[in-house]
Design an enzyme around this catalytic site. Structure first.
Site, PDB file in Angstrom:
ATOM      1  CB  ILE A  34      -0.928  -0.095   1.114  1.00 38.44           C
ATOM      2  CG1 ILE A  34      -2.270   0.659   0.912  1.00 38.44           C
ATOM      3  CG2 ILE A  34      -0.194   0.349   2.525  1.00 38.44           C
ATOM      4  CD1 ILE A  34      -3.408   0.787   2.195  1.00 38.44           C
ATOM      5  CG  ASN A  91      11.860  -5.518   7.220  1.00 41.06           C
ATOM      6  OD1 ASN A  91      13.080  -5.302   6.863  1.00 41.06           O
ATOM      7  ND2 ASN A  91      10.787  -4.531   6.574  1.00 41.06           N
ATOM      8  CG  HIS A 104       5.495  -9.354   5.703  1.00 42.06           C
ATOM      9  ND1 HIS A 104       5.130  -9.345   7.049  1.00 42.06           N
ATOM     10  CD2 HIS A 104       6.386  -8.237   5.429  1.00 42.06           C
ATOM     11  CE1 HIS A 104       5.562  -8.245   7.645  1.00 42.06           C
ATOM     12  NE2 HIS A 104       6.460  -7.562   6.753  1.00 42.06           N
ATOM     13  CG  HIS A 106       8.815  -5.928   2.026  1.00 35.80           C
ATOM     14  ND1 HIS A 106       8.071  -5.034   2.084  1.00 35.80           N
ATOM     15  CD2 HIS A 106       9.187  -6.461   3.303  1.00 35.80           C
ATOM     16  CE1 HIS A 106       7.427  -4.808   3.415  1.00 35.80           C
ATOM     17  NE2 HIS A 106       8.348  -5.717   4.181  1.00 35.80           N
TER      18      HIS A 106
HETATM   19  P1  5GP Z   1       7.102  -4.400   7.566  1.00 33.85           P
HETATM   20  O1  5GP Z   1       7.657  -3.232   8.004  1.00 33.85           O
HETATM   21  O2  5GP Z   1       6.158  -5.185   8.563  1.00 33.85           O
HETATM   22  O3  5GP Z   1       8.059  -5.399   6.925  1.00 33.85           O
HETATM   23  O4  5GP Z   1       6.105  -4.392   6.356  1.00 33.85           O
HETATM   24  C1  5GP Z   1       4.834  -4.202   6.436  1.00 33.85           C
HETATM   25  C2  5GP Z   1       4.345  -3.449   4.942  1.00 33.85           C
HETATM   26  O5  5GP Z   1       2.962  -3.719   4.814  1.00 33.85           O
HETATM   27  C3  5GP Z   1       4.758  -2.231   4.713  1.00 33.85           C
HETATM   28  O6  5GP Z   1       5.496  -1.953   3.742  1.00 33.85           O
HETATM   29  C4  5GP Z   1       3.416  -1.382   4.764  1.00 33.85           C
HETATM   30  O7  5GP Z   1       3.227  -0.372   3.546  1.00 33.85           O
HETATM   31  C5  5GP Z   1       2.391  -2.501   4.275  1.00 33.85           C
HETATM   32  N1  5GP Z   1       1.276  -2.421   4.479  1.00 33.85           N
HETATM   33  C6  5GP Z   1       0.663  -1.940   5.891  1.00 33.85           C
HETATM   34  N2  5GP Z   1      -0.573  -2.081   5.666  1.00 33.85           N
HETATM   35  C7  5GP Z   1      -1.312  -2.344   4.583  1.00 33.85           C
HETATM   36  C8  5GP Z   1      -2.562  -2.629   3.925  1.00 33.85           C
HETATM   37  O8  5GP Z   1      -3.630  -2.471   4.502  1.00 33.85           O
HETATM   38  N3  5GP Z   1      -2.330  -3.104   2.507  1.00 33.85           N
HETATM   39  C9  5GP Z   1      -1.240  -3.370   2.084  1.00 33.85           C
HETATM   40  N4  5GP Z   1      -1.221  -3.822   0.531  1.00 33.85           N
HETATM   41  N5  5GP Z   1      -0.024  -3.139   2.340  1.00 33.85           N
HETATM   42  C10 5GP Z   1       0.145  -2.897   3.677  1.00 33.85           C
END
Ligand code: 5GP
Length: 120
Positions: A34, A91, A104, A106
């Site tokens: 997002i 991460n 997850h 990226h």
């Molecule tokens: P983290 O920081 O946990 O590795 O990554 C979480 C990711 O999830 C972030 O890049 C953030 O932009 C994404 N994200 C958070 N909320 C949403 C959502 O509601 N939809 C989508 N598609 N991505 C999200």
């Protein structure tokens, strides 16, 4: 850490929050981030309830782990960066910058990804 069924990715898996899917199979969902940090930025999640990479590595089946790795590459292929190249980031925990406690990866590309980490 116990798995929280109300985390954002659990809600996406249940269809409570919409997503822009780039790949789905019985084990994996891949969708556009997002808040993209690159021209192509996908998030790839296993459908199982795993809080992060430690939990996933310790408790997921070999089939779940294989499906997720394949899902990372499939997301790259579906979004057109398999040949040009891409970066996979996982991460993990506080110092890793993990914000959502459902494991997850990226998948990022669409141009040179630059230095591997920011210094300082
Ligand atoms: P983290 O920081 O946990 O590795 O990554 C979480 C990711 O999830 C972030 O890049 C953030 O932009 C994404 N994200 C958070 N909320 C949403 C959502 O509601 N939809 C989508 N598609 N991505 C999200």
């Amino acid at each position: 850490m116990a798995y929280d069924d109300n985390n954002v990715f659990a809600r996406i898996l249940r269809g409570e929050i919409p997503n822009d899917t780039v790949h789905e199979d019985d084990q994996v969902l891949a969708f556009k981030d997002i808040n993209p940090q690159a021209p192509v930025h996908n998030v790839v999640i296993p459908k199982g309830r795993y809080t992060g990479l430690n939990d996933f590595a310790e408790n997921a089946t070999d089939a779940e782990i294989a499906a997720w790795v394949r899902g990372l590459a499939k997301a790259a292929k579906e979004t057109g960066v398999a040949e040009s190249g891409y970066r996979v980031i996982v991460n993990s925990g506080a110092d890793g910058g993990q914000e959502i406690d459902h494991v997850h990866g990226h998948v990022m590309g669409g141009g040179p990804m630059g230095p591997m980490v920011a210094k300082g």
